[in-house]
Design a protein around this motif. Structure first.
Motif, PDB file in Angstrom:
ATOM      1  N   GLY A 102     -12.784  15.558  32.360  1.00  0.00           N
ATOM      2  CA  GLY A 102     -11.902  14.403  32.520  1.00  0.00           C
ATOM      3  C   GLY A 102     -12.638  13.210  33.101  1.00  0.00           C
ATOM      4  N   LYS A 103     -13.512  13.460  34.068  1.00  0.00           N
ATOM      5  CA  LYS A 103     -14.301  12.380  34.684  1.00  0.00           C
ATOM      6  C   LYS A 103     -15.251  11.756  33.660  1.00  0.00           C
ATOM      7  CE  LYS A 103     -17.171  11.535  38.766  1.00  0.00           C
ATOM      8  NZ  LYS A 103     -18.457  11.089  38.324  1.00  0.00           N
ATOM      9  N   ILE A 104     -15.938  12.589  32.893  1.00  0.00           N
ATOM     10  CA  ILE A 104     -16.862  12.077  31.873  1.00  0.00           C
ATOM     11  C   ILE A 104     -16.093  11.300  30.809  1.00  0.00           C
ATOM     12  CG2 ILE A 104     -18.438  12.745  30.007  1.00  0.00           C
ATOM     13  CD1 ILE A 104     -19.273  15.144  31.840  1.00  0.00           C
ATOM     14  N   MET A 105     -14.954  11.832  30.392  1.00  0.00           N
ATOM     15  CA  MET A 105     -14.135  11.127  29.400  1.00  0.00           C
ATOM     16  C   MET A 105     -13.743   9.747  29.905  1.00  0.00           C
ATOM     17  SD  MET A 105     -11.608  14.124  27.999  1.00  0.00           S
ATOM     18  CE  MET A 105     -10.515  12.963  27.222  1.00  0.00           C
ATOM     19  N   TYR A 106     -13.314   9.686  31.153  1.00  0.00           N
ATOM     20  CA  TYR A 106     -12.893   8.401  31.706  1.00  0.00           C
ATOM     21  C   TYR A 106     -14.065   7.422  31.774  1.00  0.00           C
ATOM     22  CZ  TYR A 106     -10.564   4.924  34.486  1.00  0.00           C
ATOM     23  OH  TYR A 106     -10.033   3.735  34.908  1.00  0.00           O
ATOM     24  N   GLU A 107     -15.221   7.927  32.193  1.00  0.00           N
ATOM     25  CA  GLU A 107     -16.400   7.065  32.279  1.00  0.00           C
ATOM     26  C   GLU A 107     -16.833   6.548  30.903  1.00  0.00           C
ATOM     27  OE1 GLU A 107     -19.212   9.602  34.255  1.00  0.00           O
ATOM     28  OE2 GLU A 107     -18.319   9.250  36.230  1.00  0.00           O
ATOM     29  N   LYS A 108     -16.718   7.378  29.872  1.00  0.00           N
ATOM     30  CA  LYS A 108     -17.201   6.996  28.541  1.00  0.00           C
ATOM     31  C   LYS A 108     -16.173   6.242  27.701  1.00  0.00           C
ATOM     32  CE  LYS A 108     -20.825  10.393  27.913  1.00  0.00           C
ATOM     33  NZ  LYS A 108     -21.450  11.345  26.978  1.00  0.00           N
ATOM     34  N   THR A 109     -14.885   6.532  27.923  1.00  0.00           N
ATOM     35  CA  THR A 109     -13.858   5.955  27.048  1.00  0.00           C
ATOM     36  C   THR A 109     -12.815   5.124  27.778  1.00  0.00           C
ATOM     37  OG1 THR A 109     -12.313   7.824  27.173  1.00  0.00           O
ATOM     38  CG2 THR A 109     -14.089   7.951  25.515  1.00  0.00           C
ATOM     39  N   GLY A 110     -12.756   5.253  29.089  1.00  0.00           N
ATOM     40  CA  GLY A 110     -11.728   4.548  29.847  1.00  0.00           C
ATOM     41  C   GLY A 110     -10.398   5.278  29.874  1.00  0.00           C
ATOM     42  N   GLU A 111     -10.371   6.479  29.294  1.00  0.00           N
ATOM     43  CA  GLU A 111      -9.145   7.289  29.338  1.00  0.00           C
ATOM     44  C   GLU A 111      -9.519   8.750  29.525  1.00  0.00           C
ATOM     45  OE1 GLU A 111      -7.090   6.993  25.573  1.00  0.00           O
ATOM     46  OE2 GLU A 111      -8.356   8.532  24.714  1.00  0.00           O
ATOM     47  N   ALA A 112      -8.567   9.494  29.990  1.00  0.00           N
ATOM     48  CA  ALA A 112      -8.727  10.940  30.114  1.00  0.00           C
ATOM     49  C   ALA A 112      -7.379  11.561  29.806  1.00  0.00           C
ATOM     50  CB  ALA A 112      -9.193  11.321  31.509  1.00  0.00           C
ATOM     51  N   ARG A 113      -7.402  12.751  29.284  1.00  0.00           N
ATOM     52  CA  ARG A 113      -6.151  13.454  28.975  1.00  0.00           C
ATOM     53  C   ARG A 113      -6.267  14.886  29.477  1.00  0.00           C
ATOM     54  NH1 ARG A 113      -9.025  12.698  24.612  1.00  0.00           N
ATOM     55  NH2 ARG A 113      -9.686  14.440  23.352  1.00  0.00           N
ATOM     56  N   PRO A 114      -5.154  15.529  29.725  1.00  0.00           N
ATOM     57  CA  PRO A 114      -5.219  16.917  30.188  1.00  0.00           C
ATOM     58  C   PRO A 114      -5.776  17.824  29.085  1.00  0.00           C
ATOM     59  CG  PRO A 114      -2.952  16.093  30.207  1.00  0.00           C
ATOM     60  CD  PRO A 114      -3.808  15.020  29.646  1.00  0.00           C
ATOM     61  N   LEU A 115      -6.581  18.772  29.482  1.00  0.00           N
ATOM     62  CA  LEU A 115      -7.129  19.769  28.567  1.00  0.00           C
ATOM     63  C   LEU A 115      -6.745  21.143  29.080  1.00  0.00           C
ATOM     64  CD1 LEU A 115     -10.786  18.418  28.339  1.00  0.00           C
ATOM     65  CD2 LEU A 115      -9.053  18.229  26.572  1.00  0.00           C
ATOM     66  N   PHE A 116      -6.529  22.079  28.172  1.00  0.00           N
ATOM     67  CA  PHE A 116      -6.342  23.429  28.638  1.00  0.00           C
ATOM     68  C   PHE A 116      -7.577  24.247  28.311  1.00  0.00           C
ATOM     69  CE2 PHE A 116      -4.449  23.261  24.454  1.00  0.00           C
ATOM     70  CZ  PHE A 116      -4.943  24.395  23.831  1.00  0.00           C
ATOM     71  N   LEU A 117      -7.741  25.334  29.022  1.00  0.00           N
ATOM     72  CA  LEU A 117      -8.954  26.135  28.932  1.00  0.00           C
ATOM     73  C   LEU A 117      -8.593  27.581  28.640  1.00  0.00           C
ATOM     74  CD1 LEU A 117     -12.103  26.240  29.621  1.00  0.00           C
ATOM     75  CD2 LEU A 117     -11.343  27.032  31.847  1.00  0.00           C
ATOM     76  N   ILE A 118      -9.314  28.162  27.684  1.00  0.00           N
ATOM     77  CA  ILE A 118      -9.201  29.583  27.363  1.00  0.00           C
ATOM     78  C   ILE A 118     -10.578  30.187  27.621  1.00  0.00           C
ATOM     79  CG2 ILE A 118      -8.812  31.273  25.533  1.00  0.00           C
ATOM     80  CD1 ILE A 118      -7.248  28.987  24.062  1.00  0.00           C
ATOM     81  N   LYS A 119     -10.636  31.295  28.328  1.00  0.00           N
ATOM     82  CA  LYS A 119     -11.904  31.978  28.570  1.00  0.00           C
ATOM     83  C   LYS A 119     -11.802  33.385  27.987  1.00  0.00           C
ATOM     84  CE  LYS A 119     -15.877  33.283  30.259  1.00  0.00           C
ATOM     85  NZ  LYS A 119     -16.808  33.533  29.178  1.00  0.00           N
TER      86      LYS A 119
END
Length: 113
Positions: free
Chosen positions: A94-111
């Motif tokens: 989310g931090k990288i997304m915000y830095e690169k695009t100016g937006e971030a969205r929730p992501l879900f994770l499957i392991k």
């Protein structure tokens, strides 16, 4: 609740035809040894289903780049990722997304274990 996921999508026509079948999620494999490895963004990406990226021991930056390029909604990990790596991944991406695009969205994770 039932979730139907089709994985290993590569070809734009297959993506379109599969999207209309009523599936919930569509997976894109980012593991180079896989015969279903997707190297670049297809000319068509699904609009009506969630896009999932399948990764094996990738770095946070590699995953973030694919999340951005493919508009992924979720991440599926199949390598030797530690619990701490998994726990911190959505926030770091989310931090990288915000830095690169100016937006971030929730992501879900499957392991996968």
């Amino acid at each position: 609740m039932k979730i139907i996921k089709v994985c290993g999508m590569l070809e734009p026509q297959n993506i379109k035809e599969t999207e209309v079948l009523g599936i919930n999620w569509m997976g894109f494999i980012f593991y180079p040894p896989s015969p279903r490895y997707v190297e670049s963004v297809p000319t068509y990406l699904p609009q009506g289903v969630r896009r999932i990226g399948v990764f094996v021991d990738n770095t946070v930056e590699e995953i973030a780049d694919k999340v951005i390029a493919f508009g992924l909604n979720g991440i599926q990990l199949h390598g030797h990722e530690s619990p701490s790596f998994c726990g911190s991944l959505p926030g770091k991406i989310g931090k990288i997304m915000y830095e690169k695009t100016g937006e971030a969205r929730p992501l879900f994770l499957i392991k996968a274990f």
